[in-house]
Design a protein around this motif. Structure first.
Motif, PDB file in Angstrom:
ATOM      1  N   ASN A 338     -28.998-100.758 -17.256  1.00 57.80           N
ATOM      2  CA  ASN A 338     -29.337 -99.844 -16.183  1.00 57.80           C
ATOM      3  C   ASN A 338     -30.413 -98.857 -16.666  1.00 57.80           C
ATOM      4  OD1 ASN A 338     -29.411 -97.862 -14.299  1.00 57.80           O
ATOM      5  ND2 ASN A 338     -27.208 -97.394 -14.331  1.00 57.80           N
ATOM      6  N   PRO A 339     -31.633 -98.852 -16.055  1.00 59.40           N
ATOM      7  CA  PRO A 339     -32.708 -97.969 -16.535  1.00 59.40           C
ATOM      8  C   PRO A 339     -32.312 -96.493 -16.532  1.00 59.40           C
ATOM      9  CG  PRO A 339     -33.526 -99.488 -14.865  1.00 59.40           C
ATOM     10  CD  PRO A 339     -32.057 -99.687 -14.926  1.00 59.40           C
ATOM     11  N   ALA A 340     -31.482 -96.087 -15.566  1.00 58.04           N
ATOM     12  CA  ALA A 340     -31.076 -94.674 -15.508  1.00 58.04           C
ATOM     13  C   ALA A 340     -30.256 -94.305 -16.753  1.00 58.04           C
ATOM     14  CB  ALA A 340     -30.247 -94.436 -14.245  1.00 58.04           C
ATOM     15  N   PHE A 341     -29.459 -95.247 -17.192  1.00 59.90           N
ATOM     16  CA  PHE A 341     -28.624 -95.033 -18.381  1.00 59.90           C
ATOM     17  C   PHE A 341     -29.520 -94.823 -19.615  1.00 59.90           C
ATOM     18  CE2 PHE A 341     -26.739 -97.807 -21.856  1.00 59.90           C
ATOM     19  CZ  PHE A 341     -25.854 -96.862 -22.351  1.00 59.90           C
ATOM     20  N   ILE A 342     -30.556 -95.673 -19.734  1.00 57.51           N
ATOM     21  CA  ILE A 342     -31.455 -95.569 -20.881  1.00 57.51           C
ATOM     22  C   ILE A 342     -32.254 -94.270 -20.822  1.00 57.51           C
ATOM     23  CG2 ILE A 342     -33.594 -96.607 -21.826  1.00 57.51           C
ATOM     24  CD1 ILE A 342     -30.928 -97.859 -22.756  1.00 57.51           C
ATOM     25  N   LYS A 343     -32.654 -93.879 -19.590  1.00 54.17           N
ATOM     26  CA  LYS A 343     -33.404 -92.615 -19.457  1.00 54.17           C
ATOM     27  C   LYS A 343     -32.561 -91.450 -19.958  1.00 54.17           C
ATOM     28  CE  LYS A 343     -36.611 -93.850 -15.795  1.00 54.17           C
ATOM     29  NZ  LYS A 343     -36.890 -93.869 -14.378  1.00 54.17           N
ATOM     30  N   LYS A 344     -31.279 -91.492 -19.605  1.00 52.07           N
ATOM     31  CA  LYS A 344     -30.376 -90.409 -20.031  1.00 52.07           C
ATOM     32  C   LYS A 344     -30.289 -90.354 -21.565  1.00 52.07           C
ATOM     33  CE  LYS A 344     -26.712 -90.197 -17.078  1.00 52.07           C
ATOM     34  NZ  LYS A 344     -25.325 -90.499 -16.724  1.00 52.07           N
ATOM     35  N   ILE A 345     -30.130 -91.524 -22.161  1.00 56.77           N
ATOM     36  CA  ILE A 345     -30.010 -91.574 -23.629  1.00 56.77           C
ATOM     37  C   ILE A 345     -31.303 -91.090 -24.281  1.00 56.77           C
ATOM     38  CG2 ILE A 345     -29.851 -93.153 -25.609  1.00 56.77           C
ATOM     39  CD1 ILE A 345     -27.786 -94.709 -24.158  1.00 56.77           C
ATOM     40  N   LEU A 346     -32.441 -91.564 -23.753  1.00 58.54           N
ATOM     41  CA  LEU A 346     -33.723 -91.164 -24.340  1.00 58.54           C
ATOM     42  C   LEU A 346     -33.943 -89.664 -24.225  1.00 58.54           C
ATOM     43  CD1 LEU A 346     -36.084 -94.060 -23.223  1.00 58.54           C
ATOM     44  CD2 LEU A 346     -35.401 -93.478 -25.554  1.00 58.54           C
ATOM     45  N   SER A 347     -33.483 -89.105 -23.106  1.00 63.81           N
ATOM     46  CA  SER A 347     -33.680 -87.659 -22.929  1.00 63.81           C
ATOM     47  C   SER A 347     -32.888 -86.876 -23.995  1.00 63.81           C
ATOM     48  CB  SER A 347     -33.308 -87.289 -21.496  1.00 63.81           C
ATOM     49  OG  SER A 347     -32.615 -86.097 -21.463  1.00 63.81           O
ATOM     50  N   VAL A 348     -31.686 -87.334 -24.301  1.00 62.80           N
ATOM     51  CA  VAL A 348     -30.890 -86.647 -25.341  1.00 62.80           C
ATOM     52  C   VAL A 348     -31.541 -86.838 -26.718  1.00 62.80           C
ATOM     53  CG1 VAL A 348     -28.615 -86.510 -26.419  1.00 62.80           C
ATOM     54  CG2 VAL A 348     -28.786 -87.063 -24.012  1.00 62.80           C
ATOM     55  N   ILE A 349     -32.027 -88.037 -26.968  1.00 62.81           N
ATOM     56  CA  ILE A 349     -32.681 -88.298 -28.262  1.00 62.81           C
ATOM     57  C   ILE A 349     -33.952 -87.456 -28.383  1.00 62.81           C
ATOM     58  CG2 ILE A 349     -33.922 -90.061 -29.612  1.00 62.81           C
ATOM     59  CD1 ILE A 349     -31.960 -92.122 -28.584  1.00 62.81           C
ATOM     60  N   HIS A 350     -34.691 -87.395 -27.307  1.00 58.37           N
ATOM     61  CA  HIS A 350     -35.941 -86.627 -27.321  1.00 58.37           C
ATOM     62  C   HIS A 350     -35.654 -85.154 -27.584  1.00 58.37           C
ATOM     63  CE1 HIS A 350     -39.544 -84.701 -25.376  1.00 58.37           C
ATOM     64  NE2 HIS A 350     -40.103 -85.534 -26.234  1.00 58.37           N
ATOM     65  N   GLU A 351     -34.631 -84.652 -26.917  1.00 55.42           N
ATOM     66  CA  GLU A 351     -34.259 -83.242 -27.101  1.00 55.42           C
ATOM     67  C   GLU A 351     -33.975 -82.958 -28.583  1.00 55.42           C
ATOM     68  OE1 GLU A 351     -30.585 -80.568 -25.586  1.00 55.42           O
ATOM     69  OE2 GLU A 351     -31.275 -82.121 -24.215  1.00 55.42           O
ATOM     70  N   GLU A 352     -33.228 -83.862 -29.208  1.00 54.78           N
ATOM     71  CA  GLU A 352     -32.876 -83.685 -30.617  1.00 54.78           C
ATOM     72  C   GLU A 352     -34.126 -83.788 -31.506  1.00 54.78           C
ATOM     73  OE1 GLU A 352     -30.045 -82.734 -31.734  1.00 54.78           O
ATOM     74  OE2 GLU A 352     -30.281 -83.091 -33.894  1.00 54.78           O
ATOM     75  N   SER A 353     -35.029 -84.703 -31.163  1.00 53.61           N
ATOM     76  CA  SER A 353     -36.267 -84.875 -31.938  1.00 53.61           C
ATOM     77  C   SER A 353     -37.118 -83.611 -31.877  1.00 53.61           C
ATOM     78  CB  SER A 353     -37.111 -86.004 -31.377  1.00 53.61           C
ATOM     79  OG  SER A 353     -36.551 -87.220 -31.695  1.00 53.61           O
ATOM     80  N   VAL A 354     -37.211 -83.056 -30.680  1.00 51.47           N
ATOM     81  CA  VAL A 354     -38.012 -81.834 -30.508  1.00 51.47           C
ATOM     82  C   VAL A 354     -37.410 -80.722 -31.369  1.00 51.47           C
ATOM     83  CG1 VAL A 354     -38.659 -80.024 -28.843  1.00 51.47           C
ATOM     84  CG2 VAL A 354     -38.881 -82.444 -28.230  1.00 51.47           C
ATOM     85  N   LYS A 355     -36.090 -80.621 -31.325  1.00 55.05           N
ATOM     86  CA  LYS A 355     -35.411 -79.595 -32.111  1.00 55.05           C
ATOM     87  C   LYS A 355     -35.760 -79.768 -33.594  1.00 55.05           C
ATOM     88  CE  LYS A 355     -31.042 -79.131 -30.565  1.00 55.05           C
ATOM     89  NZ  LYS A 355     -29.626 -79.400 -30.720  1.00 55.05           N
TER      90      LYS A 355
END
Ligand code: PEP
Ligand code: MN
Length: 361
Positions: A338-355
């Motif tokens: 499900n693309p929405a599921f992957i978007k959610k995961i990527l958003s959390v990963i991105h947030e952590e990367s930015v941090k």
């Protein structure tokens, strides 16, 4: 290839444990350490005692083993306990000395297996031994440090061609660059493929060198049992914290007993339980893999952060992020996710990367 099973080498006619357990210290350090560990292991029902005499170390200056002088300690352990004894050989001289000392099992270590010249030298040296020594020796071949199945199988072919039939394989994980959850990640698909191609070769897991930390030894051992490995080679020391090599991954004889109990517990009663258990094991392995990949991703992200800082590039680049999410969502959809599921995961990963990039520590 047709092999004689390792089990045939049990010296005292004791009944075979299922699984076959090979245990003992990473290195033979002193007569006392060898004998006291061997006695405790014998009392725990272990039939094969391992101890490294010549230790291949990554960096010079570390403890490189006692060498030849430790062989009489192993002989004494064998005499006193009736256990078969096993040690690592990395060249022809080691093989000759160990064979003369009555060592029952010689294992070829991961670094040596990576070098076909040396494997051939060992196979040739075996051929030169007198028959009475030759016939009593079994070999274990560890997987090479690099994840190369052909190289591992090639080592078996070299020994087999030399006439050696008592052979077994040890899966000890594969080295990898950068931070991982394990010292040598198991890459289970490789031993699984090994077994598919050579079901006649007994396959033993070495959870000590895979995990690198004593806390994870039991978990990896159980995973290997659930994948139907034939046995375990586990590093056990009477005082692990003070071990001269691999101190972090060795366990005590008492901890080995606990571990063995968790292996022999009746895990399932019905076939649906077995199936559930197998699926859960698969999930555990996949989760481990996810964590490993995330750790690697964060490491790369941190490196990007340093580079951006060095070159005065801002941490957030919206265009790059948007493209990344769109591309990955498409890929996910192609893979049936499900693309929405992957978007959610990527958003959390991105947030952590930015941090991480803002504060790389
Ligand atoms: C060992 O068993 O102590 C050892 C050195 O193993 P490996 O060759 O798997 O690193
Ligand atoms: Mn070791």
């Amino acid at each position: 290839m047709e092999f004689k099973f390792l089990q045939s080498l049990l010296t005292d006619g004791s009944t075979l444990q299922t699984p076959l357990i090979i245990a003992g210290p990473c290195s033979a350090e002193s007569r006392d350490q060898v004998l006291s560990t061997a006695k405790e292991l014998r009392a725990a029902g272990v039939s094969i005692f391992r101890a490294g005499v010549w230790k291949p170390r990554t960096r010079p200056g570390c403890f490189e083993g006692i060498g030849e002088a430790a062989l009489p300690w192993l002989q004494e352990a064998k005499r006193l306990t009736g256990m078969a004894i096993a040690t690592e050989v990395a060249n022809a001289t080691h093989l000759q000395l160990a064979a003369k000392a009555g060592v029952d099992i010689l294992w070829i270590g991961a670094r040596t297996v990576a070098n076909p010249f040396t494997v051939q030298e060992i196979a040739d040296a075996w051929n030169e031994l007198p028959d009475e020594l030759k016939n009593n020796i079994s070999f274990l071949i560890k997987n090479p440090v690099n994840a190369d199945l052909e190289l591992w199988i090639g080592a078996f072919e070299r020994l087999y061609k030399a006439g050696i039939r008592r052979l077994g394989a040890v899966h000890r994980g594969f080295s990898s660059y950068g931070a991982t959850a394990y010292r040598n990640p198991p890459e289970w698909r490789i031993p699984i493929e090994f077994h598919r191609r050579h079901p006649e070769i007994p396959l033993i897991c070495d959870p000590s060198h895979i995990s690198g930390r004593r806390e994870n030894v039991a978990k990896i051992a159980r995973q290997s049992m659930n994948l139907n490995f034939d046995g375990l080679m586990i590093e056990v020391h009477n005082n692990p914290e003070c071990a001269l090599s691999d101190a972090e991954q060795q366990i005590t004889p008492a901890q080995l007993i606990d571990l063995i109990h968790t292996l022999s517990k009746p895990v399932n009663c019905g076939s649906s339980d077995t199936e559930l258990q197998n699926l859960r094991n698969e999930i555990d392995i996949l989760d481990d893999k996810l964590i490993e990949i995330l750790a690697k991703r964060m490491e790369v992200s941190r490196a990007i952060g340093s580079l951006k800082k060095l070159n005065g590039i801002p941490v957030i680049q919206n265009e790059r992020y948007k493209k990344l999410v769109t591309d990955r969502a498409e890929l996910a959809s192609d893979a049936g996710l499900n693309p929405a599921f992957i978007k959610k995961i990527l958003s959390v990963i991105h947030e952590e990367s930015v941090k991480l990039q803002l504060d790389p520590q």
